[in-house]
Enzyme design. Structure first.
Site: not given
Length: 163
Positions: A77, A117-118, A132
């Site tokens: 969500h 999840m965040e 990176d």
């Protein structure tokens, strides 16, 4: 299929309806890590990486990832996050040429669903950003493990990882 919360009556995936859930304070802390070599460690420590301040950019990546988790994890969500913070801690064994950055991300919200999840997405994105920014020096970095340390609030109650 009714016992599976992310499937509708036809057995197809759907986003769980949280409109009737009570908004409560919720918090999640996740951790990831990245193992680097001595050259990359020195670049980060001395601020000489050609792409800039590695940990500052990773901090921003963590915040951005937490805020955008619903755009990349299909059943999450969209949440109005109250706070996101990333902390970086070194694990160094110079004798054995071992350099690791532990990334701990805390995410807070007052809402109808949790922020696990965040936090996990943010910790992962921070590690990927370090990779990176440093890959020109070496591609031998190792990311992970990534895991939930703790979460508070919500129907399922509190959780703390045993480790």
């Amino acid at each position: 299929m009714s016992e599976l919360t992310h499937f509708n009556d036809q057995g197809r995936a759907h986003m769980v309806d949280v409109t009737d859930k009570t908004e409560t304070q919720r918090m999640a802390i996740a951790q990831s890590s990245i193992i680097i070599n001595q050259e990359i460690y020195q670049q980060i420590k001395d601020g000489t990486n050609k792409k800039g301040d590695v940990l500052a950019v990773a901090q921003i990546a963590a915040v951005m990832a937490a805020k955008n988790t619903a755009q990349i994890i299909p059943m999450c969500h969209p949440l109005l996050l109250g706070g996101v913070n990333a902390e970086f801690n070194w694990v160094i064994d110079e004798e054995n040429h071992y350099y690791q950055i532990n990334i701990k991300v805390t995410v807070k919200v007052t809402g109808p669903t949790g922020v696990e999840m965040e936090a996990l997405t943010a910790a992962s994105a921070a590690a990927l950003t370090i990779y990176d920014m440093c890959k020109a020096a070496s591609k031998d970095m190792v990311i992970g493990p990534t895991f939930l340390l703790t979460k508070t609030g919500g129907k399922s109650g509190d959780y703390t990882r045993d480790c």
